[in-house]
Design an enzyme around this catalytic site. Structure first.
Site, mmCIF file in Angstrom:
data_model
loop_
_atom_site.group_PDB
_atom_site.id
_atom_site.type_symbol
_atom_site.label_atom_id
_atom_site.label_comp_id
_atom_site.label_asym_id
_atom_site.label_seq_id
_atom_site.Cartn_x
_atom_site.Cartn_y
_atom_site.Cartn_z
ATOM 1 N N SER A 19 7.296 14.421 88.131
ATOM 2 C CA SER A 19 8.641 14.273 87.592
ATOM 3 C C SER A 19 9.557 13.924 88.758
ATOM 4 O O SER A 19 9.220 13.064 89.568
ATOM 5 C CB SER A 19 9.066 15.548 86.860
ATOM 6 N N HIS A 46 7.840 11.712 84.089
ATOM 7 C CA HIS A 46 8.968 11.794 83.168
ATOM 8 C C HIS A 46 9.878 10.588 83.397
ATOM 9 O O HIS A 46 10.397 10.381 84.489
ATOM 10 C CB HIS A 46 9.760 13.086 83.409
ATOM 11 N N ASP A 138 6.570 21.521 82.683
ATOM 12 C CA ASP A 138 5.613 20.642 82.017
ATOM 13 C C ASP A 138 4.323 20.569 82.836
ATOM 14 O O ASP A 138 4.351 20.460 84.060
ATOM 15 C CB ASP A 138 6.214 19.245 81.851
#
Length: 205
Positions: A19, A46, A138
């Site tokens: 991310s 992401h 995540d």
């Protein structure tokens, strides 16, 4: 499956979740990893659905492997890097990539978990999960699924990562095999896929 397809099928699948701050980590990873390990790399970062990712162009400077955005129904190939397209969820089934639109409710947008969960089901102990720099949690639930199937899990050292939220949350699951600087990850991958027990895993795909 023809012999030509067999030659291009990966022996192992490496799923990578990243991310914020993940691009730099990915560049360093592909600078370090050999391009002939017979492995497929599947990357979920992401991305805003409105953002045109340049990651494929950027990462091509760091590796001799083919790097491209994944396409629906595409078969995984050895020594190839597959990137998640913006606005999509990516799943692995029967050695192929399947894409779907992100749910409109972003609170359940956990694409790394989804990749890892399906990778665990499909590749089992021929899977490797890697968590790089990022915020949030995540990937943590997906790690548990990978470990249940005998996969190896590596997390970027939080001290090195630009954002340590995802690495720390992953470590806190208690299901991480190695916490490493990015440059040390390729050696650990090589050990895993070349271990004597690995010979028993051959031939799944």
């Amino acid at each position: 499956m023809s012999s030509i397809e067999n030659q291009s099928a990966p022996n192992y699948i490496v799923g990578i979740g990243a991310s914020a701050g993940g691009l730099e980590a990915l560049q360093e990873f592909f600078d370090s990893v050999p391009s002939d390990l017979g492995v497929a790399y599947v990357i979920v970062q992401h991305l805003s659905p409105d953002f045109k990712s340049m990651m494929d162009e950027l990462l091509r400077k760091n590796t001799d492997m083919s790097v491209h955005q994944a396409e629906e129904g595409e078969a995984l190939k050895a020594n190839t890097v597959f990137l998640i397209p913006a606005g999509k969820l990516m799943r692995i089934a029967e050695g192929k990539i399947f894409l779907s639109d992100l749910p409109p409710d972003n609170r359940i947008n956990l694409p790394i978990n989804e990749l890892f969960r399906t990778l665990a089901e499909d590749a089992q102990n021929k899977a490797i999960g890697i968590i790089l720099s990022g915020t949030g949690s995540d990937g943590s639930r997906g790690i548990l699924a990978l470990k249940e199937m005998g996969a190896m899990v590596i997390v970027q050292d939080p001290e090195e990562s630009k954002f340590d939220g995802m690495p720390l949350n992953a470590i806190n699951t208690g299901s991480v095999d190695f916490v490493l600087p990015v440059k040390d990850m390729p050696d650990q991958i090589k050990r895993f896929i070349q271990h004597p027990l690995a010979q028993e895993r051959k031939g799944k795909f």
